[in-house]
Design an enzyme around this catalytic site. Structure first.
Site, PDB file in Angstrom:
ATOM      1  CB  SER A 166      86.625  56.781  50.462  1.00 25.50           C
ATOM      2  OG  SER A 166      87.456  55.636  50.485  1.00 25.50           O
ATOM      3  CB  CYS A 167      85.217  52.255  53.558  1.00 27.31           C
ATOM      4  SG  CYS A 167      86.183  51.290  52.376  1.00 27.31           S
ATOM      5  CB  SER A 168      90.194  54.134  52.035  1.00 30.91           C
ATOM      6  OG  SER A 168      90.123  52.826  51.549  1.00 30.91           O
ATOM      7  CG  ASN A 219      85.819  54.918  58.310  1.00 32.09           C
ATOM      8  OD1 ASN A 219      85.106  55.650  58.967  1.00 32.09           O
ATOM      9  ND2 ASN A 219      85.455  54.478  57.116  1.00 32.09           N
TER      10      ASN A 219
END
Length: 464
Positions: free
Chosen positions: A244-246, A215
């Site tokens: 979301s990985c973001s 992340n």
């Protein structure tokens, strides 16, 4: 009994036959098919239906956010593809005698995650069609049905537009063994998902474009506008329940800004976890029961309820300030739920040092962010932190993969370079799905005079 091997061979055979049909298509033919495919999954009724089915099947995210993400990704990707040349000659230089021609790579195996599966299928399909390739999708079993429906919508649209429907295929019974077999029979792999999915693609014999694990870590320095920082961070961390990985995962805030920043977080719906609450939350998320796995994609209110915390019904995120050092704490590990970890730092230099430690332990190659009035500090991070993206004064969760307020390429796969075990730090896009043939004509080459090349060496010898 279902035979994986026969099914995969059949799908790759049909995909390869379909791909051969469009190998020599013109740009106009390709673009017409891309537009038809894009419209089929962007139009409101289809996008809303797919979003609803995605959340119902996977149990991840919120329908409104999944719908918004799906439509924005499709719109953004189509904008990136618009007027791009992917057939024949796309670059030429009469001065050098060099011209470049685009050719397809062939059949692409695409691993689809359980998070945002409809957007992942749609956006990858658009890139595939634009570059005259074919794809066989292998979805996460948790998103099997909605991924298959998305593929079916796209197949119907491209067939109506004159392209072979078999350009887009999907495995009926996806699992890790099927994914491995599929990868060996394709020309390229795109792998987005958990650590296991990415590791298997990395170790396979077929070239692979990989999403990195992790992340985002964000630094809020002494010059930052804390109101802007808090609003952007909460928006990114809470969107679609942090699937979301973001999404922002760890925030390092300058001590001089800490109180104002925490107050600003509260103004945007954050619940500031007390020391006693943190003990309960830690035991739930990181204890023997590993509750963090059960609340992936759940709202902050749901996470709090399962951990035994009492929070308001409009809570957006849970903000925790652990005692353990950031460099070795389980709180800094990636999280797919809206719990934000916050540590104070004395100044920018300390913040950059701790940011590096967190990145190295929990997502090297991925991304980081900075909120600051000093652009040179953003440049410093870009030059010294091993990440593919540095987002300056904006949400990583909303901006990493492309957005209306920046010019990052729209993507569903964030490359993390050699740091993350892949080959590119780019946002994976249509450009990565082309073979490029260079045509070289005779032309005079500009050579650097030897004395210019060795000037510093000769100066040293002469002075010696």
């Amino acid at each position: 009994m279902f035979d994986h091997a026969d099914s995969i061979q059949d799908k790759t055979r049909r995909a390869r036959a379909a791909q051969q049909v469009i190998t020599d298509w013109s740009q106009d033919q390709v673009d017409a098919v891309v537009a038809a495919a894009g419209w089929s999954v962007w139009k409101e009724a289809a996008a809303r239906s797919l979003a609803e089915k995605a959340v119902q099947e996977t149990g991840l995210g919120r329908i409104t956010d999944t719908y918004e993400r799906h439509r924005l990704r499709v719109w953004g990707l189509l904008s990136d593809l618009y007027n791009q040349t992917t057939c024949g000659q796309f670059e030429a230089s009469p001065e050098t005698g060099i011209a470049k021609f685009a050719q397809p790579v062939g059949i692409v195996a695409i691993m689809i995650p359980a998070t945002a599966p409809t957007a992942a299928v749609a956006c990858n399909a658009l890139n595939i069609l634009k570059t005259r390739n074919a794809a066989v999708f292998c979805p996460n079993p948790r998103a099997q049905e909605v991924a298959a429906e998305t593929v079916q919508v796209l197949r119907a649209a491209i067939e109506q537009a004159g392209a072979p429907a078999d350009l887009l295929q999907i495995l009926e019974v996806p699992n890790r063994h099927a994914a491995k077999d599929l990868s060996t029979q394709c020309d390229l792999v795109i792998a987005t998902g958990g650590t296991g999915v990415v590791d298997r693609a990395r170790r396979g014999p077929t070239p692979a474009l990989l999403a990195g694990v992790g992340n985002a870590t964000v630094l809020v320095d002494d010059t930052a506008d804390v109101e802007v920082a808090a609003a952007e961070i909460v928006r990114g961390k809470s969107f679609d329940n942090s699937t979301s990985c973001s999404a922002e995962n760890v925030v390092l805030v300058d001590t001089r800004q800490s109180r104002a920043f925490m107050n600003a977080l509260q103004q945007h719906g954050a619940h500031l976890v007390t020391d006693d609450e943190a003990l309960h939350l830690d035991a739930f998320l990181h204890g023997a029961g590993q509750g963090g796995r059960t609340v992936a994609g759940r709202s902050a209110v749901e996470v709090a309820a399962q951990a035994g915390l009492d929070v308001g019904p409009t809570t957006t995120i849970l903000a925790v300030r652990p005692d353990a050092p950031a460099s070795c704490s389980s709180w800094s590990a990636p999280k797919l739920f809206p719990v934000l970890t916050i540590w104070d730092v004395a100044h920018f230099a300390e913040g950059a040092e701790i940011l590096l430690q967190v990145i190295q332990n929990c997502g090297i190659g991925h991304s980081c962010g900075l909120f600051s009035a000093c652009a040179d500090r953003a440049a410093y991070l870009a030059a010294h932190i091993p990440v593919g993206r540095v987002m300056f004064n904006q949400s990583t969760g909303m901006g990493n993969t492309g957005g209306p307020h920046n010019n990052m390429p729209f993507t569903m796969t964030l490359g993390c370079g050699v740091w993350g075990g892949g080959l590119t730090t780019d946002n994976v896009s249509w450009r990565h799905l082309l073979n490029v043939t260079t045509l070289c004509q005779p032309a005079k080459r500009a050579m650097v005079p030897p004395l210019d090349l060795f000037e510093t060496v000769l100066d040293c010898h002469c002075s010696g």
